[in-house]
Design a protein around this motif. Structure first.
Motif, short mmCIF file in Angstrom:
data_model
loop_
_atom_site.label_atom_id
_atom_site.label_comp_id
_atom_site.label_asym_id
_atom_site.label_seq_id
_atom_site.Cartn_x
_atom_site.Cartn_y
_atom_site.Cartn_z
N GLY A 72 0.80 -1.22 0.00
CA GLY A 72 0.00 0.00 0.00
C GLY A 72 0.84 1.27 0.00
N ASP A 73 0.19 2.38 -0.33
CA ASP A 73 0.87 3.66 -0.37
C ASP A 73 1.43 4.05 0.99
N ASP A 74 0.72 3.68 2.06
CA ASP A 74 1.21 4.02 3.40
C ASP A 74 2.49 3.26 3.73
N TRP A 75 2.57 2.00 3.29
CA TRP A 75 3.80 1.23 3.49
C TRP A 75 4.94 1.84 2.68
N GLU A 76 4.65 2.26 1.47
CA GLU A 76 5.69 2.86 0.63
C GLU A 76 6.21 4.14 1.26
N ALA A 77 5.33 4.93 1.85
CA ALA A 77 5.76 6.15 2.52
C ALA A 77 6.70 5.83 3.69
N ASP A 78 6.38 4.78 4.43
CA ASP A 78 7.24 4.37 5.54
C ASP A 78 8.58 3.85 5.03
N ARG A 79 8.54 3.11 3.92
CA ARG A 79 9.79 2.58 3.36
C ARG A 79 10.71 3.73 2.93
N VAL A 80 10.15 4.71 2.27
CA VAL A 80 10.94 5.87 1.82
C VAL A 80 11.50 6.62 3.03
N ALA A 81 10.72 6.74 4.09
CA ALA A 81 11.19 7.43 5.29
C ALA A 81 12.37 6.70 5.92
N LEU A 82 12.32 5.37 5.89
CA LEU A 82 13.44 4.58 6.39
C LEU A 82 14.67 4.75 5.49
N GLU A 83 14.45 4.66 4.19
CA GLU A 83 15.54 4.74 3.23
C GLU A 83 16.25 6.09 3.30
N SER A 84 15.49 7.15 3.52
CA SER A 84 16.05 8.51 3.58
C SER A 84 16.60 8.83 4.97
N ARG A 85 16.47 7.89 5.92
CA ARG A 85 16.90 8.07 7.30
C ARG A 85 16.09 9.13 8.03
N GLU A 86 14.89 9.38 7.53
CA GLU A 86 13.98 10.31 8.20
C GLU A 86 13.51 9.71 9.52
N VAL A 87 13.35 8.38 9.54
CA VAL A 87 12.99 7.67 10.77
C VAL A 87 13.94 6.50 10.95
N SER A 88 14.08 6.04 12.17
CA SER A 88 14.90 4.87 12.47
C SER A 88 14.03 3.63 12.41
N LEU A 89 14.67 2.47 12.41
CA LEU A 89 13.91 1.22 12.42
C LEU A 89 13.06 1.12 13.68
N THR A 90 13.61 1.54 14.81
CA THR A 90 12.85 1.50 16.06
C THR A 90 11.60 2.36 15.97
N GLU A 91 11.73 3.57 15.44
CA GLU A 91 10.58 4.47 15.30
C GLU A 91 9.53 3.87 14.35
N PHE A 92 9.99 3.27 13.28
CA PHE A 92 9.08 2.64 12.33
C PHE A 92 8.30 1.50 12.97
N LEU A 93 8.99 0.64 13.71
CA LEU A 93 8.33 -0.50 14.36
C LEU A 93 7.32 -0.01 15.40
N GLU A 94 7.69 1.01 16.18
CA GLU A 94 6.78 1.53 17.19
C GLU A 94 5.53 2.14 16.54
N LYS A 95 5.73 2.87 15.47
CA LYS A 95 4.60 3.48 14.77
C LYS A 95 3.63 2.42 14.28
#
Length: 286
Positions: A135-158
């Motif tokens: 989904g688009d929401d997953w893609e947005a999260d993937r891009v945020a991880l790739e760009s280092r906008e968020v950390s893996l920990t932040e992504f998992l918590e979200k």
């Protein structure tokens, strides 16, 4: 095929280092994941062809992976209930390193796999796996991880997810030869494509992606249809000896990583790259 002959440019580079003209680069820690699915003649592997413009391994077919990010060392993953499976201490024994680095390598393996393939080794609990990440929401999260906008920990918590470290298996370790200008100390992991998930061509570092039988990929390299660095080629060759992903993961369960650094050696006729002894029989059978 009993040996891996080297191009003249690589031999010249090795000689330059041996003569003292070049200083060794400090290697960077990295993780790569051999993503597997059942194939008609053994395991299929997922490969990305790196952009030819990339400074390291340009044009080569590789497994998803990349360098360890400082935030992969987050030591609060377990305290926050975001870690499921073998503990960092258990991974340290398997990977042949200290506990903080083991934690970071496992995190990097999962993060990079998601960033480069869209496949996520995580679930809402220790017995579940995310079924769809398209989904688009997953893609947005993937891009945020790739760009280092968020950390893996932040992504998992979200996402209220836990890292499924039990879905990974430790396979091997390769250190880029000392004469290379860019060097990586890379831990190779294996993992099965989770049921329901699909790979996506999302990595900005790749020009194309493909699933291929492990031994088919080996043959394509031998026929000069695709390019691979020796560790990738040898890993495909070894994984291709197993009947299916389950057999590969079962074999990984008994492994401890021993980091190997190839060296340029002469066999009398030409210069070749040394390989771990247990690959000798596999190469001779080609």
């Amino acid at each position: 095929m009993e040996r891996l002959p080297l191009p003249d440019a690589l031999v010249a580079q090795a000689r330059s280092y041996a003569s003292g003209e070049a200083a060794p680069a400090e290697p960077r820690d990295a993780a790569t994941v051999v993503l597997l699915r059942p194939g008609p003649a053994g395991p299929d592997v997922y490969l990305l062809r790196r952009q030819t413009s990339m400074a390291f391994a340009g044009g080569m077919c590789v497994f998803p992976g990349g360098g360890v990010d400082p935030r992969d060392f987050d030591d609060e993953l377990e305290e926050r209930g975001l870690w499921a499976g073998p503990s960092p201490a258990e991974w340290a024994t398997r990977l042949g390193c200290d506990e903080p680095k083991a934690r970071a390598l496992v995190c990097a393996a999962v993060r990079e796999t998601f960033e480069e393939s869209g496949v996520l080794l995580a679930g809402t609990g220790a017995d579940s796996v995310v079924a769809d990440t398209t989904g688009d929401d997953w893609e947005a999260d993937r891009v945020a991880l790739e760009s280092r906008e968020v950390s893996l920990t932040e992504f998992l918590e979200k996402r209220s997810l836990v890292l499924r470290t039990d879905l990974l298996g430790a396979w091997s370790g390769w250190l880029t030869p000392v004469f290379e200008p860019r060097r990586y100390r890379t831990w190779f992991f294996v993992a099965r494509l989770p049921e329901g998930q699909v790979t996506r061509d999302v990595s900005s570092e790749s020009s194309s992606v493909m699933w291929a039988g492990a031994l088919d990929a080996v043959a394509q390299v031998e026929q000069e249809q695709i390019l691979m660095l020796p560790p990738t080629w040898l890993t495909c060759l070894e994984v291709g000896q197993y009947a299916d992903p389950s057999s590969v993961l079962a074999a990984a369960g008994g492994r401890a990583v021993d980091m190997f650094m190839p060296e340029v050696v002469s066999d009398g006729d030409e210069f070749i790259l040394s390989t771990p002894p247990h690959y000798t029989a596999l190469m001779a059978a080609r």
